[in-house]
Design an enzyme around this catalytic site. Structure first.
Site, PDB file in Angstrom:
ATOM      1  N   ALA A   1       3.254   5.686  -3.141  1.00 62.24           N
ATOM      2  CA  ALA A   1       4.429   6.479  -3.495  1.00 62.24           C
ATOM      3  C   ALA A   1       4.580   6.591  -5.004  1.00 62.24           C
ATOM      4  O   ALA A   1       4.856   7.675  -5.534  1.00 62.24           O
ATOM      5  CB  ALA A   1       5.681   5.864  -2.880  1.00 62.24           C
TER       6      ALA A   1
ATOM      7  N   GLY B   1       0.811  -1.208   0.000  1.00 58.51           N
ATOM      8  CA  GLY B   1       0.000   0.000   0.000  1.00 58.51           C
ATOM      9  C   GLY B   1       0.843   1.254   0.000  1.00 58.51           C
ATOM     10  O   GLY B   1       0.545   2.229  -0.704  1.00 58.51           O
ATOM     11  N   ASP B   2       1.919   1.263   0.786  1.00 59.42           N
ATOM     12  CA  ASP B   2       2.810   2.416   0.827  1.00 59.42           C
ATOM     13  C   ASP B   2       3.518   2.621  -0.505  1.00 59.42           C
ATOM     14  O   ASP B   2       3.600   3.747  -1.017  1.00 59.42           O
ATOM     15  CB  ASP B   2       3.859   2.230   1.929  1.00 59.42           C
ATOM     16  CG  ASP B   2       3.314   2.503   3.319  1.00 59.42           C
ATOM     17  OD1 ASP B   2       2.577   3.491   3.479  1.00 59.42           O
ATOM     18  OD2 ASP B   2       3.621   1.731   4.234  1.00 59.42           O
ATOM     19  N   THR B   3       4.047   1.542  -1.055  1.00 59.52           N
ATOM     20  CA  THR B   3       4.838   1.669  -2.275  1.00 59.52           C
ATOM     21  C   THR B   3       3.959   2.049  -3.466  1.00 59.52           C
ATOM     22  O   THR B   3       4.348   2.891  -4.292  1.00 59.52           O
ATOM     23  CB  THR B   3       5.578   0.349  -2.561  1.00 59.52           C
ATOM     24  OG1 THR B   3       6.342  -0.013  -1.412  1.00 59.52           O
ATOM     25  CG2 THR B   3       6.520   0.517  -3.740  1.00 59.52           C
TER      26      THR B   3
END
Length: 398
Positions: free
Chosen positions: A181, A176-178
């Protein structure tokens, strides 16, 4: 030092772009890393004392995470306490000259510090602010804390991961973070392009804007046909283990000494696969001539393929199917990655030596640009390494 240094283009793709990174941990810093890899000047703001918590995550060497060497390469570290008026004033000074500001705090935090977009863009109309959060800058959930694990669940991904009838599993990395980003980087590049079209005497660099990326939306954007299938047919896709529902044959298969993945779902590929495993009868069956027909008999096809793969070791399965031009691959561990010659031939494994003398292999740069490729120009900084140099000659905001 950089034991192996990428060839630095001149100029780099993002040379001259000034980025102020206020984010911590994964989403914001990954976006900053991507921009830095292609030549942007990225000034990373860290809190005094411990700095970015990522410095202490997972496996450490002499007190610092080896992950840090990847996430913060090509960046400068400046220590400021954003909770103090002095730290906030310094950020305002830095923002005067920045093209992009990255933050991944809870919505409203920047405004509480007097660092919201309206305040900063009033002094720097060309500023682009990338805002990464769990749920976005508005909507009923904006104030809820949101991590990648929650975004993956809300975006529909987690429900599909795992075996049917069993609790869902996670990928083992913070997808989810990547994903957020990378969507953020796309948004920044789009905003930079749009800025070029709004240059005026009042805004000599053009007008910036806010890039609002919610983690759950970045996940949801990658969910393919999930929503239209539900909208049209009421179909709720369920977890299917290692298979790809509606696409056949495409699965992981057990071999005599391990597992492989095989993608035999193209019509001509399917025929070559069936010939390779000695099942020309299935390859020539009119009832399996296209994917929709094969999907209805996926279990039968998987069983036939498994009977063949179980009789052979992984290396033999891979060799035979590659010879037949069938997409196949062993399931890599990081040991396999580190030993694979293709990764090295493509520059996907770089060698560095940290400031503490640790020889380290780190991931290379993606994507590959033919004329202005990215480069590893500097190691991840020590905490506050560039504070004095960066803050020494800044303009005043008063």
């Amino acid at each position: 030092m950089l034991a192996h240094m990428s060839t630095a283009p001149s100029p780099a793709a993002l040379q001259g772009l000034k980025v102020l990174e206020l984010g911590q941990l994964i989403a914001g810093p990954f976006a900053g890393k991507t921009l830095a890899d292609f030549g942007a000047e990225v000034i990373k703001i860290e809190p005094p004392g411990t700095g970015d918590p990522l410095r202490q995550w997972r496996l450490l060497h002499e007190g610092t995470s080896v992950w840090w060497q990847v996430q913060s390469r090509n960046k400068q570290s400046v220590v400021l306490d954003l909770r103090t008026p002095e730290g906030q004033a310094q950020v305002r000074r830095l923002a005067l000259e920045a093209d992009v500001l990255i933050e991944n705090f809870k919505p409203g935090t920047m405004e509480k510090w007097g660092l919201g977009y309206e305040a900063l863009s009033a002094r720097n109309p060309g500023l682009i602010m990338l805002r990464l959060s769990g749920y976005g800058q508005d909507g009923p959930y904006r104030d809820l804390p949101g991590f990648a694990v929650v975004a993956e669940a809300m975006g529909g991904l987690r429900h599909l991961m795992g075996e049917p009838g069993r609790p869902p599993v996670r990928a083992g990395v913070s997808l989810g973070d990547t994903l957020a980003a990378l969507h953020g980087v796309i948004g920044v590049l789009l905003a930079l392009q749009a800025r070029q079209h709004s240059i005026s005497p009042e805004a000599p660099k053009g007008r910036g804007q806010v890039v609002d990326v919610a983690l759950y939306e970045a996940v949801f954007n990658c969910m393919e046909s999930l929503l239209p299938e539900y909208s049209a047919f009421g179909a709720v896709r369920e977890p299917a283990g290692s298979a790809l529902p509606g696409i056949a044959p495409s699965n992981a298969y057990r071999c005599a000494d391990g597992q492989v993945v095989i993608g035999g779902n193209g019509d001509s590929i399917f025929k070559r696969l069936m010939a390779a495993i000695g099942r020309e009868d299935l390859g020539q069956d009119p009832g399996l001539a296209n994917n929709s027909l094969r999907a209805a008999r996926a279990d039968e096809l998987d069983a036939a393929i498994t009977r063949w793969t179980l009789e052979h070791p992984v290396d033999e399965v891979v060799a035979q199917l590659q010879a037949a031009s069938v997409p196949v691959g062993r399931i890599y561990t990081v040991r396999d990655i580190a030993q694979d010659p293709h990764f090295r031939a493509r520059g996907m494994i770089e060698r560095i030596v940290t400031a503490q003398g640790l020889a380290l292999e780190v991931p290379g740069i993606v994507p590959k640009l033919s004329a202005t490729p990215g480069s590893l120009r500097s190691l991840a900084p020590s905490l506050g390494e560039h504070t004095q140099a960066v803050l020494g000659n800044l303009p005043s905001t008063d």
